[in-house]
Design an enzyme around this catalytic site. Sequence first.
Site, mmCIF file in Angstrom:
data_model
loop_
_atom_site.group_PDB
_atom_site.id
_atom_site.type_symbol
_atom_site.label_atom_id
_atom_site.label_comp_id
_atom_site.label_asym_id
_atom_site.label_seq_id
_atom_site.Cartn_x
_atom_site.Cartn_y
_atom_site.Cartn_z
ATOM 1 N N TRP A 1 -18.586 21.815 -36.371
ATOM 2 C CA TRP A 1 -18.998 20.866 -37.887
ATOM 3 C C TRP A 1 -18.297 20.092 -37.583
ATOM 4 O O TRP A 1 -19.025 18.573 -38.323
ATOM 5 C CB TRP A 1 -16.828 21.433 -38.465
ATOM 6 C CG TRP A 1 -16.730 22.697 -38.573
ATOM 7 C CD1 TRP A 1 -16.040 23.868 -38.441
ATOM 8 C CD2 TRP A 1 -17.970 23.794 -40.260
ATOM 9 N NE1 TRP A 1 -16.560 24.720 -39.998
ATOM 10 C CE2 TRP A 1 -17.015 24.749 -40.729
ATOM 11 C CE3 TRP A 1 -18.512 22.726 -40.827
ATOM 12 C CZ2 TRP A 1 -17.613 25.476 -41.545
ATOM 13 C CZ3 TRP A 1 -19.251 22.851 -42.197
ATOM 14 C CH2 TRP A 1 -19.440 24.846 -42.844
ATOM 15 N N ASP B 1 -11.798 15.176 -41.162
ATOM 16 C CA ASP B 1 -12.090 16.152 -41.295
ATOM 17 C C ASP B 1 -11.131 17.042 -41.182
ATOM 18 O O ASP B 1 -11.327 17.931 -39.940
ATOM 19 C CB ASP B 1 -13.345 17.005 -41.563
ATOM 20 C CG ASP B 1 -13.994 18.193 -41.881
ATOM 21 O OD1 ASP B 1 -12.972 18.682 -42.447
ATOM 22 O OD2 ASP B 1 -14.921 19.059 -41.582
ATOM 23 N N LYS C 1 -10.130 26.889 -47.528
ATOM 24 C CA LYS C 1 -10.029 27.283 -46.116
ATOM 25 C C LYS C 1 -7.713 27.342 -46.658
ATOM 26 O O LYS C 1 -7.188 28.681 -46.956
ATOM 27 C CB LYS C 1 -9.148 26.728 -45.300
ATOM 28 C CG LYS C 1 -10.890 26.586 -44.277
ATOM 29 C CD LYS C 1 -12.129 27.111 -45.176
ATOM 30 C CE LYS C 1 -13.531 26.790 -44.480
ATOM 31 N NZ LYS C 1 -14.474 25.221 -43.872
HETATM 32 C C1 LIG Z 1 -15.244 25.116 -43.931
HETATM 33 C C2 LIG Z 1 -15.652 23.297 -43.332
HETATM 34 C C3 LIG Z 1 -16.203 22.606 -43.511
HETATM 35 C C4 LIG Z 1 -17.591 23.067 -45.186
HETATM 36 O O1 LIG Z 1 -17.094 22.494 -45.998
HETATM 37 P P1 LIG Z 1 -17.424 23.849 -47.458
HETATM 38 O O2 LIG Z 1 -17.018 22.783 -48.110
HETATM 39 O O3 LIG Z 1 -17.769 24.878 -46.983
HETATM 40 O O4 LIG Z 1 -18.488 22.065 -47.833
HETATM 41 C C5 LIG Z 1 -16.502 20.847 -43.613
HETATM 42 N N1 LIG Z 1 -15.794 21.156 -42.404
HETATM 43 C C6 LIG Z 1 -14.438 22.310 -41.221
HETATM 44 C C7 LIG Z 1 -13.682 21.494 -40.463
HETATM 45 C C8 LIG Z 1 -14.365 22.814 -42.203
HETATM 46 O O5 LIG Z 1 -14.016 23.902 -41.606
#
Ligand SMILES: *Cc1c(COP(=O)(O)O)cnc(C)c1O
Length: 360
Positions: free
Chosen positions: A102, A172, A196
């Site tokens: 990511w 993030d 998530k």
């Molecule tokens: C799933 C995830 C993303 C991407 O998320 P989207 O909502 O599909 O754009 C980005 N960063 C992390 C750490 C993730 O787990």
Amino acid sequence: MSRVFNFSAGPAALPEEVLQQARDEMLDWHGAGMSVMEMSHRGKEFISIAEKAEADLRELLAIPGDYKVLFLQGGATSQFSMVPQNLLADKESADYVYTGQWSKKAIAEAKRFCRVNIAASSEDRNFTYVPRFDTWRLDPASAYVHITSNETIGGVEYHGVPQVGEVPLVADMSSHMLSRPVDVSRYGVIYAGAQKNIGPAGLTIVVIRADLIGTARPGIATMADYKTHAESDSMYNTPPTYAIYVAGLVLQWLKRLGGLAAMEKINITKSQLLYEYLDSTAFYDCPVSAEDRSRMNVPFRIKDDSLDSQFLAQAQQNGLLQLKGHRSVGGMRASIYNAMPIEGVKTLVEFMREFERSHG
Ligand SMILES: *Cc1c(COP(=O)(O)O)cnc(C)c1O
């Protein structure tokens, strides 16, 4: 009806209580005579839902008054470009810490807008650890420092907050936001896709220090500018109303449970059950450094990987779903977010023990 234990990394399991409440309120929300899905986002009913969700998020995370909460769309992936477009201001570079798949995507996107300084990387050991903070080489000219505080695919989590000086720290937190208390004041921006650990797909939460809003470069798309959303209480256009509503129910569930400190205790217990078992056997192994292991995403391998497909098929027969590891790392991964009950983890460990007994 029989519900499985769903170990998906995302979209992921939601608390059963929340799903039941959403079901009960589906056709007629609190006497409105309609579903939340059918409501105007500008009507008093939905505004009360959005305001309660924000107030509960602020309470749970103890978000200071000088931070804005934005309910956006576009996923965490949109934040990969919104962050540089909004935060670079008159600077030409940003620091990124490279800890897995990511952060790799965040870095690739930032490179479209600025020079990226990789302040630290764990690529040398296949992204199985967080580089020690005292080894980071921050660029004094950078506008901000970006981290991926839980690498969902690699199963690597920050268990501390780096000191980055004057510049804002951007995180993030997609796959561990609300799994533990966070000192929001240490960050300039926190963002997370909801699917998530927070709610359904379609909602992206951004928590941003107010002074970082309004510094976007001229010419930025209206929808990419944090200012647009901050000034309109995230209602510049139609927000993801149903996702906000369900996320709001999750926030209420967390409050009933005792908040994030209580949730953290449960998450420690659940993840320890799994890691302690993994460390007790030579049949399986977990590649991540002990001190940086994620409480949310637990990657593991069977030493004899020819057994992987049999493991996954038998797990499925036992109601344990979505345990296949990400294609980039292989093996297995158990995502055990807030909504995964401890019985799910216990059932998984029992299954793994039994599988070891019959194949070890
Ligand atoms: C799933 C995830 C993303 C991407 O998320 P989207 O909502 O599909 O754009 C980005 N960063 C992390 C750490 C993730 O787990």
